[in-house]
Structures are given as structure tokens and as C-alpha cells.
Design a protein around this motif. Structure first.
Motif, PDB file in Angstrom:
ATOM      1  N   ASP A   1     -65.399  -6.842  41.894  1.00  0.00           N
ATOM      2  CA  ASP A   1     -66.299  -6.634  43.030  1.00  0.00           C
ATOM      3  C   ASP A   1     -66.064  -5.266  43.679  1.00  0.00           C
ATOM      4  O   ASP A   1     -67.017  -4.616  44.143  1.00  0.00           O
ATOM      5  N   ALA A   2     -64.802  -4.815  43.707  1.00  0.00           N
ATOM      6  CA  ALA A   2     -64.501  -3.496  44.269  1.00  0.00           C
ATOM      7  C   ALA A   2     -65.113  -2.395  43.411  1.00  0.00           C
ATOM      8  O   ALA A   2     -65.603  -1.375  43.931  1.00  0.00           O
ATOM      9  N   ILE A   3     -65.095  -2.580  42.094  1.00  0.00           N
ATOM     10  CA  ILE A   3     -65.729  -1.603  41.196  1.00  0.00           C
ATOM     11  C   ILE A   3     -67.225  -1.548  41.453  1.00  0.00           C
ATOM     12  O   ILE A   3     -67.821  -0.469  41.575  1.00  0.00           O
ATOM     13  N   VAL A   4     -67.857  -2.718  41.561  1.00  0.00           N
ATOM     14  CA  VAL A   4     -69.298  -2.775  41.804  1.00  0.00           C
ATOM     15  C   VAL A   4     -69.642  -2.108  43.128  1.00  0.00           C
ATOM     16  O   VAL A   4     -70.621  -1.338  43.222  1.00  0.00           O
ATOM     17  N   GLU A   5     -68.853  -2.362  44.150  1.00  0.00           N
ATOM     18  CA  GLU A   5     -69.101  -1.764  45.462  1.00  0.00           C
ATOM     19  C   GLU A   5     -68.979  -0.244  45.401  1.00  0.00           C
ATOM     20  O   GLU A   5     -69.770   0.482  46.010  1.00  0.00           O
TER      21      GLU A   5
END
Length: 282
Positions: A49-53
């Protein structure tokens, strides 16, 4: 200008244990960068999720694909990564399918050393070479192999793992990366400063490092026989301090003509990880 005529934009992701670096690359240059800390967690999806953000900060409607370089063993076809270095929660992560589902863009995955090599082919010192090896000198030792102008395809994404080849009392990684300087309770940056001030002990350590690196180059020439070797990574920035010792020992090789013809260069690319990952899209 029609959409099909627009310059292709891609996303390159350099994933590490400390930071997630994401860059949008178009027209052979980084147009925008976003950086986020890599979450310290045992939940793999929190990192995803941090990568996507982070991607969301630079992606545009004109982005056509995403490449991601990861320090791990990679099933390139399925886009699954295993036992990612410095990210304990990533034991087996199908990162390709996860990102494609969330972002609706094609995703290409490979290990970070292979990304460095293909990045040099597309953007750097490898543009004019069809056969070369990109070697990363940093916290560890990595390498990617370009043959016939393309990244070498193999069974398990293991080609170029010279780091695990036995050497002396250990392996090449212990002698051709930051592990070597750790044996002297120092690091390359400290030695660089000492050597600038004329410290002869620092010079001896760099000379020894150059000697071991030369033996790595011999192994590469004997097994791959490339046109060029290009060095990247933090230690490569000190190339001037160990190159003479390296070149002297390189000439002590059974196939002298092959070594004389070998081109040795140092990458001039900043943000190598981003450019390398972006190059996967091509």
C-alpha cells in the motif's frame, strides 16, 4: 498531438529496506520523483500500500507501464519476489499481480542488479555495447548480464550472482562490497577522506580492494567474455582510488588479449535504481 504520438512515460520504482523511490521517466529523463519511507512492519500488504501511495504522487494519464527493481530472488514471469533483503514481511509476494490489480497498468519486475544493467543499456554507458556486465558495488555485490543487447533470460533470475561464488575463505561479496571495508572497521567514505589527506594505510586498503575486484573481473571475463564491464553503486564513486591496483592485477590473466580489449567504465547515472526499473518497461 495524438495520444499515440506522445512520448512514452513509465514509472520506475527503486525499493529498499529504508526508502521507496518512485520516478516518472519520459524522454530519457526523470520528470518527477516521490520518496517515502519503507514501513517497518510484518504485514506485507502495508508495504504494498505504501508503494501504491508513492506511485500515486507521480503517475499521470500518460503513464504506460511500471517497472520495479527489488533486492531479491524473482520469478520474472509470474512477478513473484522471495525473501526480499531488509523487508522481513516479504517472504513471497506476488507484487506484479498486486500492483496491476490496484493500478490497472502493466508491471515488470526484476532484481535490482539486473535493473542496473538494463538501465545502463537504455540510458547509460551500455548504449553502444551489445555484450556487457553491470556490476553494483555497495552494501552487497550484484551483477546483471546483457547479451545481444538484451537482459539475459535464465531459469531462476540467478545469472550474474557472482557474490556467492567461493573466493578465498568466503565469497566474492565479502571482498568486493562494503563487507570488505567492514573488516577494517571502516567504510569507503571514511577511507576516501583519509586518502585525500595522504593516509597511506587507507591507500593500502583501497589497493587491496582493487586487487580483489580485479579477480572478480577475471571471473567475469572467463565466464561471460563481455565487451565492457560497468560499475555502479556507492563504492564505484571512489573508483579513482582503486582503479590502478585493479588494472594492474587484471593484466595478470591467462587470456591477455581478451583483457586488453575489455572496456571498463563507471556509471554516470544519478538515481540508477529508478532508471533501471523504468528500463524494464522497454
Amino acid at each position: 498531438m495524438e495520444n499515440n504520438d506522445r512520448i512514452k512515460e513509465v514509472i520506475g520504482i527503486d525499493l529498499g529496506g529504508t526508502t521507496i523511490k518512485v520516478g516518472r521517466v519520459g524522454n530519457e529523463k526523470i520528470e518527477e520523483i516521490a520518496v517515502s519511507p519503507t514501513p517497518k512492519t510484518y504485514d506485507a500488504m502495508v508495504v504494498v500500500d505504501a508503494i501504491v501511495e508513492t506511485i500515486s504522487k507521480v503517475v499521470t494519464y500518460n503513464t504506460s507501464a511500471i517497472g520495479i527493481g527489488i533486492p531479491s530472488v524473482v520469478d520474472v514471469g509470474k512477478g513473484i519476489v522471495y525473501d526480499v533483503m531488509n523487508i522481513p514481511s516479504w517472504k513471497k509476494v506476488p507484487i506484479k499481480s498486486l500492483l496491476e490489480e490496484k493500478l490497472k497498468l502493466p508491471v515488470f519486475v526484476n532484481n535490482d542488479a539486473n535493473c542496473f544493467a538494463i538501465g545502463e543499456k537504455i540510458y547509460g554507458e551500455g548504449k553502444d555495447f551489445q555484450h556487457f556486465v553491470g556490476v553494483t558495488l555497495g552494501t552487497g555485490l550484484g551483477a546483471g548480464i546483457i547479451q545481444n543487447g538484451r537482459l539475459l533470460k535464465d531459469a531462476n533470475c540467478g545469472s550474474g550472482e557472482f557474490c556467492v561464488v567461493p573466493y578465498r575463505d568466503s565469497n566474492y561479496e565479502d571482498y568486493c562490497s562494503s563487507f570488505f571495508f567492514g573488516k577494517y572497521d571502516t567504510n569507503g567514505k571514511e577511507l576516501y577522506e583519509k586518502m585525500k589527506n595522504g593516509d597511506q594505510d587507507a591507500k593500502k586498503i583501497f589497493d587491496e580492494f582493487g586487487f580483489h575486484l580485479a579477480n572478480l573481473v577475471k571471473l567475469i571475463v572467463a565466464s561471460i567474455d563481455p565487451q565492457m564491464v560497468v560499475f555502479g553503486g556507492a563504492i564505484s564513486k571512489s573508483f579513482e582510488l582503486f582503479k590502478d591496483a585493479m588494472f594492474n592485477e587484471m593484466m595478470n590473466f591467462e587470456y591477455a588479449n581478451s583483457m586488453k580489449k575489455l572496456v571498463v567504465r563507471v556509471s554516470s547515472i544519478e538515481n540508477q535504481g529508478i532508471y533501471g526499473a523504468a528500463a524494464l518497461c522497454y
